[in-house]
Motif scaffolding. Structure first.
Motif, PDB file in Angstrom:
ATOM      1  N   HIS A  30       0.844  -1.194   0.000  1.00  0.00           N
ATOM      2  CA  HIS A  30       0.000   0.000   0.000  1.00  0.00           C
ATOM      3  C   HIS A  30       0.880   1.245   0.000  1.00  0.00           C
ATOM      4  CE1 HIS A  30      -2.904  -2.996   1.211  1.00  0.00           C
ATOM      5  NE2 HIS A  30      -3.871  -2.124   1.033  1.00  0.00           N
ATOM      6  N   LYS A  31       0.804   1.997  -1.079  1.00  0.00           N
ATOM      7  CA  LYS A  31       1.565   3.235  -1.203  1.00  0.00           C
ATOM      8  C   LYS A  31       0.591   4.398  -1.155  1.00  0.00           C
ATOM      9  CE  LYS A  31       4.931   0.997  -4.209  1.00  0.00           C
ATOM     10  NZ  LYS A  31       4.326  -0.318  -4.344  1.00  0.00           N
ATOM     11  N   THR A  32       0.851   5.360  -0.283  1.00  0.00           N
ATOM     12  CA  THR A  32       0.023   6.556  -0.212  1.00  0.00           C
ATOM     13  C   THR A  32       0.677   7.617  -1.083  1.00  0.00           C
ATOM     14  OG1 THR A  32      -0.672   6.003   2.030  1.00  0.00           O
ATOM     15  CG2 THR A  32      -1.015   8.274   1.311  1.00  0.00           C
ATOM     16  N   LEU A  33      -0.058   8.034  -2.112  1.00  0.00           N
ATOM     17  CA  LEU A  33       0.445   9.032  -3.052  1.00  0.00           C
ATOM     18  C   LEU A  33      -0.213  10.375  -2.783  1.00  0.00           C
ATOM     19  CD1 LEU A  33       0.088   6.926  -6.337  1.00  0.00           C
ATOM     20  CD2 LEU A  33       2.064   7.073  -4.848  1.00  0.00           C
ATOM     21  N   SER A  34       0.526  11.440  -3.019  1.00  0.00           N
ATOM     22  CA  SER A  34      -0.061  12.767  -2.887  1.00  0.00           C
ATOM     23  C   SER A  34       0.462  13.657  -4.013  1.00  0.00           C
ATOM     24  CB  SER A  34       0.278  13.376  -1.526  1.00  0.00           C
ATOM     25  OG  SER A  34       1.656  13.624  -1.430  1.00  0.00           O
ATOM     26  N   ARG A  35      -0.298  14.698  -4.277  1.00  0.00           N
ATOM     27  CA  ARG A  35       0.057  15.666  -5.308  1.00  0.00           C
ATOM     28  C   ARG A  35      -0.464  17.014  -4.851  1.00  0.00           C
ATOM     29  NH1 ARG A  35      -2.052  15.121 -11.475  1.00  0.00           N
ATOM     30  NH2 ARG A  35      -4.033  15.467 -10.447  1.00  0.00           N
ATOM     31  N   LYS A  36       0.283  18.051  -5.103  1.00  0.00           N
ATOM     32  CA  LYS A  36      -0.127  19.397  -4.707  1.00  0.00           C
ATOM     33  C   LYS A  36      -1.482  19.728  -5.311  1.00  0.00           C
ATOM     34  CE  LYS A  36       1.507  24.095  -4.441  1.00  0.00           C
ATOM     35  NZ  LYS A  36       2.588  25.022  -4.697  1.00  0.00           N
TER      36      LYS A  36
END
Length: 70
Positions: A30-36
């Motif tokens: 499980h990878k938590t991705l984020s983007r501005k």
């Protein structure tokens, strides 16, 4: 017919990173991705998993991924 081809998870993750998503943390697969400017997105696939057209469409809905990004 769908515009999305079946694709390996590793390639999808690379495409997401190519459009600005970053891995903020990881627990197992499980990878938590984020983007501005966006909420986070949990990418829960092993690198070798095959992701089908329906799931790719769902991922695209939440992340802005396009078939041309793959």
């Amino acid at each position: 017919m769908s515009n999305w081809p079946s694709t390996k998870a590793k390639r999808v993750l690379a495409a997401l990173q190519g459009i600005g998503w970053q891995v903020k943390c990881q627990a197992s697969s499980h990878k938590t991705l984020s983007r501005k400017g966006s909420l986070y997105f949990v990418f829960a696939f092993h690198d070798g998993d095959e992701i089908g057209p329906k799931m790719l469409a769902r991922i695209a809905k939440h992340t802005g991924l396009k078939p041309t990004d793959l």
